[in-house]
Design a protein around this motif. Structure first.
Motif, PDB file in Angstrom:
ATOM      1  N   ASP A 232       1.475  -1.114  -0.067  1.00  0.00           N
ATOM      2  CA  ASP A 232      -0.165   0.267  -0.002  1.00  0.00           C
ATOM      3  C   ASP A 232       1.012   1.308  -0.164  1.00  0.00           C
ATOM      4  O   ASP A 232       1.636   0.903   0.125  1.00  0.00           O
ATOM      5  N   ILE A 233       0.044   2.584  -1.138  1.00  0.00           N
ATOM      6  CA  ILE A 233       1.038   3.565  -1.098  1.00  0.00           C
ATOM      7  C   ILE A 233       0.466   4.425  -1.369  1.00  0.00           C
ATOM      8  O   ILE A 233      -0.817   4.784  -1.580  1.00  0.00           O
ATOM      9  N   THR A 234       1.241   5.941  -0.414  1.00  0.00           N
ATOM     10  CA  THR A 234      -0.388   7.221  -0.445  1.00  0.00           C
ATOM     11  C   THR A 234       1.092   7.930  -2.029  1.00  0.00           C
ATOM     12  O   THR A 234       1.815   7.869  -1.763  1.00  0.00           O
ATOM     13  N   VAL A 235       0.056   8.795  -2.728  1.00  0.00           N
ATOM     14  CA  VAL A 235       0.606   9.575  -3.637  1.00  0.00           C
ATOM     15  C   VAL A 235       0.120  10.983  -2.920  1.00  0.00           C
ATOM     16  O   VAL A 235      -0.825  10.994  -2.699  1.00  0.00           O
ATOM     17  N   PRO A 236       1.521  11.462  -2.547  1.00  0.00           N
ATOM     18  CA  PRO A 236       1.283  12.764  -1.649  1.00  0.00           C
ATOM     19  C   PRO A 236       0.686  13.791  -2.138  1.00  0.00           C
ATOM     20  O   PRO A 236       0.548  13.771  -3.293  1.00  0.00           O
ATOM     21  N   GLY A 237      -0.230  14.560  -1.940  1.00  0.00           N
ATOM     22  CA  GLY A 237      -0.839  16.418  -2.619  1.00  0.00           C
ATOM     23  C   GLY A 237       0.143  16.435  -3.046  1.00  0.00           C
ATOM     24  O   GLY A 237       1.205  16.688  -2.225  1.00  0.00           O
ATOM     25  N   GLY A 238       0.342  17.276  -3.832  1.00  0.00           N
ATOM     26  CA  GLY A 238       1.470  18.368  -4.870  1.00  0.00           C
ATOM     27  C   GLY A 238       2.111  17.033  -5.442  1.00  0.00           C
ATOM     28  O   GLY A 238       3.428  18.146  -6.357  1.00  0.00           O
ATOM     29  N   THR A 239       2.128  16.429  -5.745  1.00  0.00           N
ATOM     30  CA  THR A 239       3.045  15.569  -6.278  1.00  0.00           C
ATOM     31  C   THR A 239       3.566  15.907  -7.919  1.00  0.00           C
ATOM     32  O   THR A 239       3.470  15.831  -8.894  1.00  0.00           O
ATOM     33  N   TYR A 240       1.414  16.142  -8.410  1.00  0.00           N
ATOM     34  CA  TYR A 240       0.663  16.479  -9.975  1.00  0.00           C
ATOM     35  C   TYR A 240       0.561  18.133  -9.160  1.00  0.00           C
ATOM     36  O   TYR A 240      -0.330  18.008  -8.611  1.00  0.00           O
ATOM     37  N   GLU A 241       0.776  19.206 -10.199  1.00  0.00           N
ATOM     38  CA  GLU A 241      -0.298  20.211  -9.777  1.00  0.00           C
ATOM     39  C   GLU A 241      -1.235  19.945 -10.608  1.00  0.00           C
ATOM     40  O   GLU A 241      -1.804  19.680 -10.932  1.00  0.00           O
ATOM     41  N   GLY A 242      -1.926  20.902  -9.389  1.00  0.00           N
ATOM     42  CA  GLY A 242      -3.464  21.019  -9.184  1.00  0.00           C
ATOM     43  C   GLY A 242      -3.404  19.070  -8.589  1.00  0.00           C
ATOM     44  O   GLY A 242      -5.306  19.729  -7.864  1.00  0.00           O
ATOM     45  N   ILE A 243      -3.807  18.498  -7.904  1.00  0.00           N
ATOM     46  CA  ILE A 243      -3.503  17.392  -7.254  1.00  0.00           C
ATOM     47  C   ILE A 243      -3.478  17.857  -5.750  1.00  0.00           C
ATOM     48  O   ILE A 243      -1.458  17.110  -5.704  1.00  0.00           O
ATOM     49  N   GLU A 244      -3.950  17.967  -5.135  1.00  0.00           N
ATOM     50  CA  GLU A 244      -3.817  18.767  -3.597  1.00  0.00           C
ATOM     51  C   GLU A 244      -4.057  17.260  -2.742  1.00  0.00           C
ATOM     52  O   GLU A 244      -3.547  17.543  -1.504  1.00  0.00           O
ATOM     53  N   GLU A 245      -4.568  16.761  -2.572  1.00  0.00           N
ATOM     54  CA  GLU A 245      -5.056  15.925  -1.865  1.00  0.00           C
ATOM     55  C   GLU A 245      -4.892  14.868  -1.837  1.00  0.00           C
ATOM     56  O   GLU A 245      -4.671  14.234  -2.777  1.00  0.00           O
ATOM     57  N   ASP A 246      -4.217  13.737  -0.977  1.00  0.00           N
ATOM     58  CA  ASP A 246      -3.558  13.344  -0.504  1.00  0.00           C
ATOM     59  C   ASP A 246      -4.258  11.901  -1.068  1.00  0.00           C
ATOM     60  O   ASP A 246      -5.240  11.668  -1.142  1.00  0.00           O
ATOM     61  N   ALA A 247      -4.045  10.406  -2.216  1.00  0.00           N
ATOM     62  CA  ALA A 247      -4.329   9.626  -2.478  1.00  0.00           C
ATOM     63  C   ALA A 247      -3.909   7.830  -2.564  1.00  0.00           C
ATOM     64  O   ALA A 247      -2.810   7.983  -3.120  1.00  0.00           O
ATOM     65  N   ASP A 248      -4.163   7.214  -1.977  1.00  0.00           N
ATOM     66  CA  ASP A 248      -4.050   5.710  -1.518  1.00  0.00           C
ATOM     67  C   ASP A 248      -4.878   4.799  -2.900  1.00  0.00           C
ATOM     68  O   ASP A 248      -5.516   4.944  -2.806  1.00  0.00           O
ATOM     69  N   THR A 249      -2.876   3.804  -2.357  1.00  0.00           N
ATOM     70  CA  THR A 249      -2.874   2.954  -3.648  1.00  0.00           C
ATOM     71  C   THR A 249      -2.333   1.702  -3.406  1.00  0.00           C
ATOM     72  O   THR A 249      -1.749   1.718  -2.365  1.00  0.00           O
ATOM     73  N   VAL A 250      -2.061   1.105  -4.543  1.00  0.00           N
ATOM     74  CA  VAL A 250      -0.616   0.118  -4.110  1.00  0.00           C
ATOM     75  C   VAL A 250      -0.540   0.362  -5.713  1.00  0.00           C
ATOM     76  O   VAL A 250      -0.067   1.262  -6.100  1.00  0.00           O
ATOM     77  N   ALA A 251       1.085  -0.738  -4.926  1.00  0.00           N
ATOM     78  CA  ALA A 251       1.978  -0.205  -6.354  1.00  0.00           C
ATOM     79  C   ALA A 251       3.322  -1.327  -6.061  1.00  0.00           C
ATOM     80  O   ALA A 251       2.921  -3.311  -5.093  1.00  0.00           O
ATOM     81  N   VAL A 252       3.741  -1.501  -6.588  1.00  0.00           N
ATOM     82  CA  VAL A 252       5.168  -2.965  -7.085  1.00  0.00           C
ATOM     83  C   VAL A 252       6.057  -2.205  -6.261  1.00  0.00           C
ATOM     84  O   VAL A 252       6.129  -0.940  -6.607  1.00  0.00           O
ATOM     85  N   LEU A 253       7.232  -2.830  -7.030  1.00  0.00           N
ATOM     86  CA  LEU A 253       8.031  -2.793  -7.124  1.00  0.00           C
ATOM     87  C   LEU A 253       9.106  -3.052  -8.071  1.00  0.00           C
ATOM     88  O   LEU A 253       8.914  -3.161  -8.778  1.00  0.00           O
ATOM     89  N   ALA A 254      10.249  -1.882  -8.663  1.00  0.00           N
ATOM     90  CA  ALA A 254      10.602  -1.704  -9.469  1.00  0.00           C
ATOM     91  C   ALA A 254      12.070  -2.473  -9.489  1.00  0.00           C
ATOM     92  O   ALA A 254      12.926  -2.219  -7.577  1.00  0.00           O
TER      93      ALA A 254
END
Length: 324
Positions: A232-254
């Protein structure tokens, strides 16, 4: 008689050079690193690795644009490239003949190192009517190129939300194509599996109002129980212009992969060039800062190449704590 013996010896040497096999062929001072598309993270990070190898060894290293994980494991298995960057789930599927590799296991795949999380970003635009994955019913959704790692992630996430492809119109697009289709209004949502910030999504946010659709809590539990590669991982708000809210999603590993037939000394030397100087990768890309010696074995899904194992052991790392 001596002349005849010399001719026979020359023929034997000639055949030996031709048929010596992959290991002998890779005693040359050249290597390529299979990365991904120019809009993702593999490409700049792999380019940084090539720079380090060029600077700290006598090996001539280049990075190559590819179709990313699925294509890269095939390139590595066929010894068409020396290093490849790939998702850990795709590497596992390829090594053990699962998912898109059911009839095509790749037993020669070996690990070199783990790198950073590759976040499954489920993108839509403001005003699309998509607030959750459950809203995909009846929508146009870009799920990744056919047989790609992104497509496997999309299918598994959609099924964890009690939907199937039959509930929506599915477009099999690479993530760069998917972002373009989202921008042009041809799809309602798109899956992008890549390190954040992803270049193509940065470009989208500069001209449109994207948002990241969260993976619902119950679906996240299902995913991590059924597929051990997800975190599980969170994309922090501010990672992209205009997306201010944190978003909870999933990730794999490179991760970095190679072929078991490559010489131990060659893999040791190239691994050392990168991991003795890994701080440089953070100057290349934000995700590159997550490539460290301390985390290089966390989540390793397959057997290590002996050259990499020797390098880590020389650094005082107990490899057997991480890898069977």
């Amino acid at each position: 008689m001596m002349k005849r013996a010399a001719v026979i010896t020359a023929l034997i040497v000639g055949f030996a050079l031709v048929f010596a096999g992959p290991a002998a062929a890779h005693d040359v001072d050249f290597m390529s690193i299979a990365t991904g598309g120019t809009g993702g993270v593999y490409y700049p990070v792999g380019g940084g690795m090539a720079e380090l190898i060029n600077e700290h060894t006598d090996i001539d290293a280049t990075s190559e644009v590819t179709g990313a994980s699925v294509e890269n494991v095939r390139f590595i298995q066929d010894l068409e490239t020396e290093w490849g960057l790939a998702q850990n789930d795709i590497t596992y599927y390829a090594k053990y003949g699962e998912e898109m590799f059911e009839e095509d296991s790749m037993e020669d795949l070996r690990g070199i190192a783990m790198m950073y999380p590759e976040t499954i970003q489920i993108l839509t635009l403001e005003g699309s009517g998509v607030e959750s994955v459950s809203d995909f019913e009846g929508k146009d959704v870009a799920v990744g190129a056919p047989g790609s790692g992104t497509e496997a992630n999309a299918r598994q996430i959609i099924e964890a939300h009690d939907l199937t492809y039959d509930d929506m119109t599915v477009d099999y697009l690479s993530f760069v194509e998917a972002v373009d289709a989202l921008r042009d209004g041809h799809v309602d949502a798109a899956f992008v599996t890549a390190g954040t910030p992803t270049g193509s999504v940065v470009d989208l946010a500069a001209t449109h109002d994207p948002k990241i659709v969260e993976v619902e809590d119950e679906a996240m539990e299902v995913l991590m129980e059924e597929y051990p590669y997800y975190i599980d991982i969170t994309v922090p708000g501010g990672t992209y212009e205009g997306i201010e809210e944190d978003a909870d999603t999933v990730a794999v590993l490179a991760m970095i992969i190679t072929n078991s037939e490559l010489p131990e000394e060659f893999i040791y030397e190239t691994t050392a060039a990168v991991f003795d100087n890994y701080e440089y990768l953070g100057e290349i890309h934000e995700r590159g800062a997550e490539v460290t010696l301390e985390t290089a074995l966390d989540g390793m899904p397959i057997e290590l190449h002996e050259g990499a194992r020797s390098y880590y052991e020389d650094q005082g790392i107990d490899v057997d704590e991480y890898v069977n």
